[in-house]
Design a protein around this motif. Structure first.
Motif, PDB file in Angstrom:
ATOM      1  N   UNK A  49     -36.983 -50.143  -2.263  1.00  0.00           N
ATOM      2  CA  UNK A  49     -36.343 -50.051  -1.336  1.00  0.00           C
ATOM      3  C   UNK A  49     -36.469 -50.409   0.278  1.00  0.00           C
ATOM      4  N   UNK A  50     -37.160 -49.224   1.246  1.00  0.00           N
ATOM      5  CA  UNK A  50     -37.502 -49.113   2.140  1.00  0.00           C
ATOM      6  C   UNK A  50     -37.638 -50.274   2.564  1.00  0.00           C
ATOM      7  N   UNK A  51     -38.845 -51.155   2.242  1.00  0.00           N
ATOM      8  CA  UNK A  51     -39.428 -52.025   3.100  1.00  0.00           C
ATOM      9  C   UNK A  51     -38.120 -53.283   3.080  1.00  0.00           C
ATOM     10  N   UNK A  52     -37.181 -53.863   2.420  1.00  0.00           N
ATOM     11  CA  UNK A  52     -35.892 -54.540   2.427  1.00  0.00           C
ATOM     12  C   UNK A  52     -35.219 -54.059   3.566  1.00  0.00           C
ATOM     13  N   UNK A  53     -35.634 -52.886   3.218  1.00  0.00           N
ATOM     14  CA  UNK A  53     -34.117 -51.475   4.508  1.00  0.00           C
ATOM     15  C   UNK A  53     -34.241 -51.744   6.329  1.00  0.00           C
ATOM     16  N   UNK A  54     -36.016 -50.979   6.085  1.00  0.00           N
ATOM     17  CA  UNK A  54     -36.579 -51.623   7.300  1.00  0.00           C
ATOM     18  C   UNK A  54     -36.160 -52.973   7.775  1.00  0.00           C
ATOM     19  N   UNK A  55     -36.742 -53.601   7.157  1.00  0.00           N
ATOM     20  CA  UNK A  55     -36.829 -55.382   7.885  1.00  0.00           C
ATOM     21  C   UNK A  55     -34.966 -55.760   7.920  1.00  0.00           C
TER      22      UNK A  55
END
Length: 84
Positions: A10-16
């Motif tokens: 969930x962190x990767x798309x949130x940062x994107x």
């Protein structure tokens, strides 16, 4: 361990998505970031990053909720029986 992996997923798309918001905000205020040559290209890239990040986050949450049977009837997958 599974919760940590889910958090990283969930962190990767949130940062994107956050990067997309930042790029669009900088476009509105006229701040050009170095890899971009044109302001509208920066804004378009920000919009694409935001939409992609939101799509991935929403898809992950919908998949998880479908698996736990916590979604309303219109979001449930239709299951075909053996006679269909």
């Amino acid at each position: 361990m599974g919760r940590l992996v889910a958090l990283l997923i969930l962190l990767i798309p949130g940062c994107l998505a956050a990067l997309g918001i930042k790029l669009m905000r900088d476009t509105v205020f006229g701040v050009l970031i170095s890899p971009f040559q044109i302001l509208w290209l920066q804004g378009l890239t920000g919009l694409i990053c935001f939409c992609l990040g939101l799509y991935l986050l929403g898809g992950f949450i919908l998949y998880r909720d479908r698996k736990r049977n916590q979604v309303s009837a219109r979001f449930r997958k239709k299951q075909n029986g053996p006679g269909a």
